[in-house]
Scaffold this motif. Structure first.
Motif, mmCIF file in Angstrom:
data_model
loop_
_atom_site.group_PDB
_atom_site.id
_atom_site.type_symbol
_atom_site.label_atom_id
_atom_site.label_comp_id
_atom_site.label_asym_id
_atom_site.label_seq_id
_atom_site.Cartn_x
_atom_site.Cartn_y
_atom_site.Cartn_z
ATOM 1 N N TYR A 27 -12.428 -0.209 -9.166
ATOM 2 C CA TYR A 27 -11.721 -1.089 -8.228
ATOM 3 C C TYR A 27 -11.385 -2.447 -8.848
ATOM 4 O O TYR A 27 -12.092 -2.916 -9.743
ATOM 5 N N ILE A 28 -10.303 -3.033 -8.349
ATOM 6 C CA ILE A 28 -9.973 -4.415 -8.720
ATOM 7 C C ILE A 28 -10.590 -5.322 -7.664
ATOM 8 O O ILE A 28 -10.312 -5.160 -6.471
ATOM 9 N N VAL A 29 -11.435 -6.250 -8.100
ATOM 10 C CA VAL A 29 -12.058 -7.164 -7.138
ATOM 11 C C VAL A 29 -11.552 -8.585 -7.363
ATOM 12 O O VAL A 29 -11.104 -8.919 -8.469
ATOM 13 N N THR A 30 -11.565 -9.375 -6.308
ATOM 14 C CA THR A 30 -11.190 -10.794 -6.413
ATOM 15 C C THR A 30 -12.239 -11.620 -5.688
ATOM 16 O O THR A 30 -12.624 -11.282 -4.568
ATOM 17 N N VAL A 42 -11.852 -6.426 -2.214
ATOM 18 C CA VAL A 42 -11.773 -5.222 -3.051
ATOM 19 C C VAL A 42 -10.460 -4.534 -2.738
ATOM 20 O O VAL A 42 -10.193 -4.157 -1.591
ATOM 21 N N ASP A 43 -9.635 -4.426 -3.765
ATOM 22 C CA ASP A 43 -8.338 -3.761 -3.613
ATOM 23 C C ASP A 43 -8.589 -2.259 -3.519
ATOM 24 O O ASP A 43 -9.149 -1.651 -4.433
ATOM 25 N N ALA A 44 -8.234 -1.648 -2.396
ATOM 26 C CA ALA A 44 -8.458 -0.213 -2.216
ATOM 27 C C ALA A 44 -7.415 0.314 -1.250
ATOM 28 O O ALA A 44 -7.003 -0.377 -0.332
ATOM 29 N N ARG A 45 -7.010 1.541 -1.466
ATOM 30 C CA ARG A 45 -5.966 2.113 -0.622
ATOM 31 C C ARG A 45 -6.609 2.665 0.649
ATOM 32 O O ARG A 45 -6.804 3.873 0.770
ATOM 33 N N LEU A 46 -6.958 1.770 1.558
ATOM 34 C CA LEU A 46 -7.600 2.182 2.807
ATOM 35 C C LEU A 46 -6.607 2.877 3.723
ATOM 36 O O LEU A 46 -6.981 3.671 4.583
ATOM 37 N N GLY A 47 -5.335 2.570 3.553
ATOM 38 C CA GLY A 47 -4.311 3.122 4.420
ATOM 39 C C GLY A 47 -4.187 4.624 4.309
ATOM 40 O O GLY A 47 -3.661 5.270 5.210
ATOM 41 N N ARG A 48 -4.717 5.209 3.225
ATOM 42 C CA ARG A 48 -4.481 6.632 3.036
ATOM 43 C C ARG A 48 -5.706 7.511 3.309
ATOM 44 O O ARG A 48 -5.664 8.704 3.091
ATOM 45 N N VAL A 49 -6.813 6.845 3.672
ATOM 46 C CA VAL A 49 -7.993 7.670 3.936
ATOM 47 C C VAL A 49 -8.122 7.967 5.419
ATOM 48 O O VAL A 49 -7.623 7.228 6.256
ATOM 49 N N ASP A 50 -8.796 9.104 5.712
ATOM 50 C CA ASP A 50 -8.945 9.447 7.135
ATOM 51 C C ASP A 50 -9.890 8.451 7.799
ATOM 52 O O ASP A 50 -10.682 7.800 7.156
ATOM 53 N N GLY A 112 -6.873 3.811 -9.247
ATOM 54 C CA GLY A 112 -6.100 4.992 -9.631
ATOM 55 C C GLY A 112 -4.879 5.199 -8.743
ATOM 56 O O GLY A 112 -3.972 5.954 -9.067
ATOM 57 N N ILE A 113 -4.866 4.539 -7.607
ATOM 58 C CA ILE A 113 -3.801 4.714 -6.612
ATOM 59 C C ILE A 113 -3.177 3.340 -6.345
ATOM 60 O O ILE A 113 -3.890 2.355 -6.185
ATOM 61 N N CYS A 114 -1.845 3.298 -6.280
ATOM 62 C CA CYS A 114 -1.169 2.032 -5.984
ATOM 63 C C CYS A 114 -1.542 1.591 -4.564
ATOM 64 O O CYS A 114 -1.361 2.343 -3.617
ATOM 65 N N SER A 115 -2.078 0.391 -4.440
ATOM 66 C CA SER A 115 -2.518 -0.030 -3.102
ATOM 67 C C SER A 115 -1.338 -0.354 -2.203
ATOM 68 O O SER A 115 -1.470 -0.464 -0.997
ATOM 69 N N ASN A 116 -0.166 -0.505 -2.793
ATOM 70 C CA ASN A 116 1.025 -0.813 -1.999
ATOM 71 C C ASN A 116 1.664 0.441 -1.410
ATOM 72 O O ASN A 116 1.932 0.499 -0.221
ATOM 73 N N CYS A 117 1.906 1.458 -2.284
ATOM 74 C CA CYS A 117 2.621 2.641 -1.796
ATOM 75 C C CYS A 117 1.747 3.892 -1.723
ATOM 76 O O CYS A 117 2.160 4.900 -1.171
ATOM 77 N N GLY A 118 0.556 3.822 -2.286
ATOM 78 C CA GLY A 118 -0.351 4.961 -2.191
ATOM 79 C C GLY A 118 -0.093 6.069 -3.186
ATOM 80 O O GLY A 118 -0.714 7.124 -3.111
ATOM 81 N N GLN A 119 0.827 5.850 -4.131
ATOM 82 C CA GLN A 119 1.088 6.874 -5.147
ATOM 83 C C GLN A 119 0.057 6.760 -6.275
ATOM 84 O O GLN A 119 -0.363 5.655 -6.617
ATOM 85 N N PRO A 120 -0.336 7.913 -6.857
ATOM 86 C CA PRO A 120 -1.245 7.852 -8.011
ATOM 87 C C PRO A 120 -0.545 7.141 -9.179
ATOM 88 O O PRO A 120 0.671 7.216 -9.313
#
Ligand SMILES: [Zn+2]
Length: 308
Positions: A27-30, A42-50, A112-120
């Protein structure tokens, strides 16, 4: 060492102005400081998880809140943010490792996943949005940056510098005139010096000048110049009146040159003026303390930009 410096060192992060950021595991942290608090993002693609994983994450943070003295927790589709009081920063350092392993356990994607668009994505760019660093693919990065430059007139701050300078000049001139008037009428005048840097700053701001190097320089130099000028003028004028009284015949040039050459002469040193000039410089310093830090405050960075 500042709190951010400790995070930077312990987690081997990079610094960008007022944030430290970098990769921690997947993860990328700030980390950033605001008022009396420290934030971990913590930058994470939360939008794509159930939502099951999100609920578990919430439960995990709630269970840890008391032990790690967490002040707040928030989530967006692109990451999770945790805030603690500055004095509990070391707890946040411990908690960051836990949070990251929890995100991984829950299968929430990180770098591993773009946090903006959710693409790997294989390689990633890091884009800073406000105080958060995000990992994005290059397409999203350039889209975010382009959007930011369209929306934000980033270069507006440079405008008005000359007008601002003129405003500062006018205000300092008025203050210098007040100083000379009081001094020539034998009033206590040294205190006017404290107003000069503040007047410069105010004049600069009123005429549209924004904080920049030009403002800092104007607030630093104009009061110094005009205070010295006013003090010299008052001295010159006092000597002029004195000489006229004594019936001397002299030219302005002679007056200026004689007074300048004899600035340290005992007869002038004993003049009441010297004490007031010395006091004036002390007041000037006080004025600087109030106005310089603000005048030199650095140019604001665009909200969205790419980090190397
Ligand atoms: Zn993307």
């Amino acid at each position: 060492m500042s709190k951010l410096g400790i995070f930077k060192k312990e987690l081997e992060l990079s610094r960008d102005g007022d944030i430290v950021y970098g990769r921690c595991g997947d993860y990328i942290v700030t980390f950033s400081e605001q008022n009396r608090e420290v934030e971990l993002f913590v930058d994470a693609r939360l939008g794509r998880v159930d939502s099951g994983a999100i609920d578990e994450l919430k439960a995990f943070v709630q269970a840890s809140a008391a032990g790690y003295k967490l002040v707040s927790f928030s989530m967006t589709s692109t990451g999770a943010s945790v805030v603690v009081a500055k004095k509990n920063a070391s707890l946040l350092l411990e908690f960051s490792a836990l949070l990251i392993s929890q995100l991984k356990t829950l299968g929430i994607p990180g770098a591993g996943i773009c946090s903006n668009c959710g693409q790997p994505m294989g390689s990633y760019n890091i884009v800073r949005i406000a105080n958060h660093a995000h990992a994005c693919d290059s397409e999203c990065a350039s889209r975010l940056l382009a959007g930011a430059s369209r929306q934000q007139p980033v270069y507006v701050r440079q405008q008005g510098s000359f007008l601002g300078f003129m405003g500062a000049l006018l205000f300092v001139l008025l203050a210098a005139a007040a100083y000379a008037y009081l001094a020539l009428n034998s009033y206590f005048c040294a205190w006017v010096a404290v107003i000069m840097p503040i007047a410069a700053s105010l004049g600069y701001a009123l005429f549209g000048g924004k904080p920049c190097a030009g403002k800092g320089t104007s607030v630093l130099l104009l009061p110094l110049l005009f205070f010295s000028g006013a003090a010299f003028f008052v001295l010159l004028y006092s000597v002029y009146l004195h000489w006229i009284d004594l019936g001397y015949v002299f030219s302005l040039r002679e007056l200026i040159s004689l007074v300048s050459k004899n600035l340290t002469a005992p007869v002038l040193k004993s003049e009441y003026l010297y004490k007031q000039v010395a006091e004036g410089f002390v007041f000037l310093l006080i004025g600087y303390i109030f106005s310089l830090p603000q005048a030199f405050s650095k140019k604001q960075q665009p909200r969205v930009r790419e980090l190397s």
